[in-house]
Design a protein around this motif. Structure first.
Motif, PDB file in Angstrom:
ATOM      1  N   PHE A   1     -48.102 -52.658  34.135  1.00 40.73           N
ATOM      2  CA  PHE A   1     -46.878 -52.057  34.666  1.00 40.73           C
ATOM      3  C   PHE A   1     -46.518 -50.831  33.843  1.00 40.73           C
ATOM      4  CE2 PHE A   1     -42.142 -52.305  35.499  1.00 40.73           C
ATOM      5  CZ  PHE A   1     -42.237 -51.904  36.825  1.00 40.73           C
ATOM      6  N   VAL A   2     -46.077 -49.792  34.520  1.00 42.52           N
ATOM      7  CA  VAL A   2     -45.841 -48.497  33.873  1.00 42.52           C
ATOM      8  C   VAL A   2     -44.838 -48.600  32.719  1.00 42.52           C
ATOM      9  CG1 VAL A   2     -44.082 -47.764  35.562  1.00 42.52           C
ATOM     10  CG2 VAL A   2     -45.404 -46.041  34.307  1.00 42.52           C
ATOM     11  N   GLU A   3     -43.823 -49.448  32.856  1.00 41.02           N
ATOM     12  CA  GLU A   3     -42.826 -49.582  31.774  1.00 41.02           C
ATOM     13  C   GLU A   3     -43.461 -50.157  30.499  1.00 41.02           C
ATOM     14  OE1 GLU A   3     -39.177 -51.591  32.909  1.00 41.02           O
ATOM     15  OE2 GLU A   3     -39.188 -50.595  34.863  1.00 41.02           O
ATOM     16  N   ASN A   4     -44.448 -51.032  30.673  1.00 42.30           N
ATOM     17  CA  ASN A   4     -45.155 -51.576  29.506  1.00 42.30           C
ATOM     18  C   ASN A   4     -46.049 -50.524  28.854  1.00 42.30           C
ATOM     19  OD1 ASN A   4     -43.993 -54.130  29.820  1.00 42.30           O
ATOM     20  ND2 ASN A   4     -45.601 -54.787  31.243  1.00 42.30           N
ATOM     21  N   VAL A   5     -46.643 -49.664  29.676  1.00 47.12           N
ATOM     22  CA  VAL A   5     -47.469 -48.569  29.142  1.00 47.12           C
ATOM     23  C   VAL A   5     -46.603 -47.613  28.320  1.00 47.12           C
ATOM     24  CG1 VAL A   5     -48.989 -46.640  29.735  1.00 47.12           C
ATOM     25  CG2 VAL A   5     -49.086 -48.745  31.085  1.00 47.12           C
ATOM     26  N   VAL A   6     -45.442 -47.272  28.857  1.00 49.16           N
ATOM     27  CA  VAL A   6     -44.499 -46.401  28.134  1.00 49.16           C
ATOM     28  C   VAL A   6     -44.089 -47.053  26.815  1.00 49.16           C
ATOM     29  CG1 VAL A   6     -42.132 -45.498  28.190  1.00 49.16           C
ATOM     30  CG2 VAL A   6     -43.624 -45.216  30.193  1.00 49.16           C
ATOM     31  N   HIS A   7     -43.765 -48.337  26.879  1.00 50.35           N
ATOM     32  CA  HIS A   7     -43.353 -49.084  25.682  1.00 50.35           C
ATOM     33  C   HIS A   7     -44.444 -49.009  24.607  1.00 50.35           C
ATOM     34  CE1 HIS A   7     -41.554 -52.128  23.182  1.00 50.35           C
ATOM     35  NE2 HIS A   7     -42.462 -53.048  23.460  1.00 50.35           N
ATOM     36  N   GLY A   8     -45.699 -49.172  25.011  1.00 53.69           N
ATOM     37  CA  GLY A   8     -46.818 -49.081  24.070  1.00 53.69           C
ATOM     38  C   GLY A   8     -46.925 -47.712  23.414  1.00 53.69           C
ATOM     39  N   HIS A   9     -46.734 -46.663  24.211  1.00 53.17           N
ATOM     40  CA  HIS A   9     -46.786 -45.294  23.664  1.00 53.17           C
ATOM     41  C   HIS A   9     -45.684 -45.061  22.624  1.00 53.17           C
ATOM     42  CE1 HIS A   9     -49.445 -44.349  27.043  1.00 53.17           C
ATOM     43  NE2 HIS A   9     -49.661 -43.161  26.503  1.00 53.17           N
ATOM     44  N   ILE A  10     -44.461 -45.491  22.954  1.00 52.81           N
ATOM     45  CA  ILE A  10     -43.333 -45.221  22.051  1.00 52.81           C
ATOM     46  C   ILE A  10     -43.457 -46.051  20.771  1.00 52.81           C
ATOM     47  CG2 ILE A  10     -40.823 -45.335  21.799  1.00 52.81           C
ATOM     48  CD1 ILE A  10     -40.648 -44.683  24.831  1.00 52.81           C
ATOM     49  N   LEU A  11     -43.902 -47.297  20.899  1.00 53.78           N
ATOM     50  CA  LEU A  11     -44.166 -48.108  19.699  1.00 53.78           C
ATOM     51  C   LEU A  11     -45.191 -47.424  18.802  1.00 53.78           C
ATOM     52  CD1 LEU A  11     -44.463 -51.827  20.913  1.00 53.78           C
ATOM     53  CD2 LEU A  11     -42.764 -50.906  19.326  1.00 53.78           C
ATOM     54  N   ALA A  12     -46.270 -46.932  19.423  1.00 52.49           N
ATOM     55  CA  ALA A  12     -47.324 -46.262  18.649  1.00 52.49           C
ATOM     56  C   ALA A  12     -46.756 -45.053  17.911  1.00 52.49           C
ATOM     57  CB  ALA A  12     -48.465 -45.837  19.565  1.00 52.49           C
TER      58      ALA A  12
ATOM     59  N   GLN B   1     -54.983 -55.981  18.829  1.00 53.07           N
ATOM     60  CA  GLN B   1     -54.744 -54.958  17.792  1.00 53.07           C
ATOM     61  C   GLN B   1     -53.349 -54.330  17.941  1.00 53.07           C
ATOM     62  OE1 GLN B   1     -56.835 -54.135  15.070  1.00 53.07           O
ATOM     63  NE2 GLN B   1     -57.672 -56.071  15.795  1.00 53.07           N
ATOM     64  N   ALA B   2     -52.955 -54.101  19.196  1.00 55.10           N
ATOM     65  CA  ALA B   2     -51.616 -53.522  19.431  1.00 55.10           C
ATOM     66  C   ALA B   2     -50.525 -54.506  19.015  1.00 55.10           C
ATOM     67  CB  ALA B   2     -51.459 -53.142  20.898  1.00 55.10           C
ATOM     68  N   LYS B   3     -50.770 -55.793  19.250  1.00 57.87           N
ATOM     69  CA  LYS B   3     -49.792 -56.814  18.840  1.00 57.87           C
ATOM     70  C   LYS B   3     -49.698 -56.861  17.309  1.00 57.87           C
ATOM     71  CE  LYS B   3     -50.644 -59.981  22.713  1.00 57.87           C
ATOM     72  NZ  LYS B   3     -51.314 -61.263  23.059  1.00 57.87           N
ATOM     73  N   LYS B   4     -50.859 -56.822  16.670  1.00 61.55           N
ATOM     74  CA  LYS B   4     -50.913 -56.958  15.206  1.00 61.55           C
ATOM     75  C   LYS B   4     -50.318 -55.744  14.482  1.00 61.55           C
ATOM     76  CE  LYS B   4     -54.320 -57.586  11.480  1.00 61.55           C
ATOM     77  NZ  LYS B   4     -55.772 -57.732  11.192  1.00 61.55           N
ATOM     78  N   HIS B   5     -50.698 -54.536  14.938  1.00 56.94           N
ATOM     79  CA  HIS B   5     -50.337 -53.335  14.167  1.00 56.94           C
ATOM     80  C   HIS B   5     -49.125 -52.591  14.716  1.00 56.94           C
ATOM     81  CE1 HIS B   5     -53.844 -53.836  11.712  1.00 56.94           C
ATOM     82  NE2 HIS B   5     -54.666 -53.741  12.736  1.00 56.94           N
ATOM     83  N   MET B   6     -48.725 -52.873  15.966  1.00 60.61           N
ATOM     84  CA  MET B   6     -47.589 -52.158  16.558  1.00 60.61           C
ATOM     85  C   MET B   6     -46.463 -53.103  16.968  1.00 60.61           C
ATOM     86  SD  MET B   6     -50.004 -49.682  18.874  1.00 60.61           S
ATOM     87  CE  MET B   6     -48.910 -49.756  20.247  1.00 60.61           C
ATOM     88  N   GLY B   7     -46.707 -54.413  16.894  1.00 68.19           N
ATOM     89  CA  GLY B   7     -45.700 -55.363  17.364  1.00 68.19           C
ATOM     90  C   GLY B   7     -45.538 -55.317  18.875  1.00 68.19           C
ATOM     91  N   TYR B   8     -46.624 -54.925  19.579  1.00 65.99           N
ATOM     92  CA  TYR B   8     -46.545 -54.783  21.041  1.00 65.99           C
ATOM     93  C   TYR B   8     -46.423 -56.126  21.739  1.00 65.99           C
ATOM     94  CZ  TYR B   8     -47.883 -54.053  25.887  1.00 65.99           C
ATOM     95  OH  TYR B   8     -47.891 -54.065  27.262  1.00 65.99           O
TER      96      TYR B   8
END
Length: 345
Positions: free
Chosen positions: A211-222, A314-321
């Protein structure tokens, strides 16, 4: 002084901000209090908190005004994957990205977050819970993927902590959501023309749709976690809904949600693939005389009939995604956002 510094750190540029993902990114960044510049070839919307800069991505002098006083850049500009224009993909995804990197360095930008694609490791065969250490595809499935590989390599190699320039790449897969000009409209068009009657293979192959909102969330967390000495520097991360679903179940949910029949007849994967290969050969033989763009291609058969889902470990571990919106809720929101595509319409 600290307040001024915080405000400076909240100024960013979204390259490709008029596109589907870009618009959603801008909306979320505004909610989070960022001051935003958008760089694109067109102005896709109006917003009183957004400043637009129009120009050619490949021209550094066009880019530089949009990067003044900016610490953070999101680069999500790309031609649509369904295009077949190899020259355009190469120019925008590769040459344009080189220009973006040069302009960022010249303007003193500190962080560059790239929208890449999970397809950079996909060669048309099964990938189950794929991790970021899979090698780049040696035989990319299309021109889009071929140039996304070149693009991602450029951005990750440009990571340079000594000069305070940090880069990270986000690899989403199967982005969908409200205002998407690709997946849902193309699916509906195929259903209307009677092309959505067959399931390729046994229908059990799991795929990621995000879902696009989750993709955005991943970018901003990064972006927010990208610091000198962080494990994000110069690395790529998968971002998905973390809920792989059978490809044909997802398609059926969207179609039935909009009032269309779900596909119900099975065609063996090998048969569909060889028919698509045969059609490609015929198209190639006829190409000197007539231009044909078949929608039925080996690449599309592979996308529809193989497993391709990826680990977000990896995103969960290093970004808290963690996905903000579940797949069920996401499909529901998406279907409701297309009243004009309902069967009765």
């Amino acid at each position: 002084m600290a307040t001024r510094l915080r405000q400076a750190n909240k100024k960013c540029t979204v390259i490709g901000g008029s596109g589907f993902l870009g618009q959603h990114m801008v909306e979320r960044l505004v909610e989070k209090g960022y001051a935003i510049n958008v760089f694109d070839i067109r102005k896709g919307f109006d917003h009183d908190k957004v400043q637009f800069f129009l120009g050619d991505l490949c021209r550094k002098e066009d880019l530089l005004p949009a990067l003044q006083g900016v610490t953070l850049v999101f680069h999500c500009a790309s031609p649509t994957p369904s295009s077949n224009n190899r020259e355009l993909f190469y120019r925008v995804n590769y040459l344009g990205t080189k220009a973006v990197i040069e302009a960022c360095k010249e303007a003193g930008v500190q962080k560059l977050v790239l929208t890449s694609s999970a397809s950079v490791v996909f060669e048309g065969t099964d990938i189950k819970d794929g991790t970021e250490d899979l090698p780049y595809a040696k035989k990319p499935i299309d021109y889009y993927t071929e140039t996304k590989i070149l693009q991602e390599k450029e951005v990750l190699q440009a990571n340079d902590p000594e000069r305070n320039f940090l880069t990270v790449a986000i690899r989403p897969h199967g982005i969908f959501g409200p205002r998407d000009p690709q997946l849902v409209p193309i699916l509906v068009q195929a259903a209307k023309s009677g092309k959505m009657k067959f399931i390729i293979g046994d229908g059990k192959n799991l795929v990621d749709f995000t879902f696009v909102e989750n993709v955005v969330h991943g970018h901003i967390l990064a972006a927010e976690q990208l610091q000198i000495n962080s494990p994000l520097c110069g690395k790529a991360f998968h971002i998905t809904n973390d809920e792989p679903i059978p490809f044909w179940e997802f398609m059926s949910r969207v179609l039935t949600g909009l009032g269309y029949e779900a596909p119900k007849y099975h065609i063996p994967y090998w048969l569909a693939y060889y028919l698509a290969l045969l059609l490609s050969l015929v198209v190639w033989l006829l190409s000197p005389f007539v231009a044909i763009r078949p929608t039925f291609s080996p690449m599309r058969v592979a996308l529809a009939g193989t497993y391709h889902y990826y680990s977000c470990g990896q995103a969960k571990k290093h970004m808290g995604y963690k996905p903000l919106v579940s797949l069920d809720e996401a499909v529901d929101k998406t279907v409701k956002s297309y009243p004009h595509l309902q069967w009765s319409a």
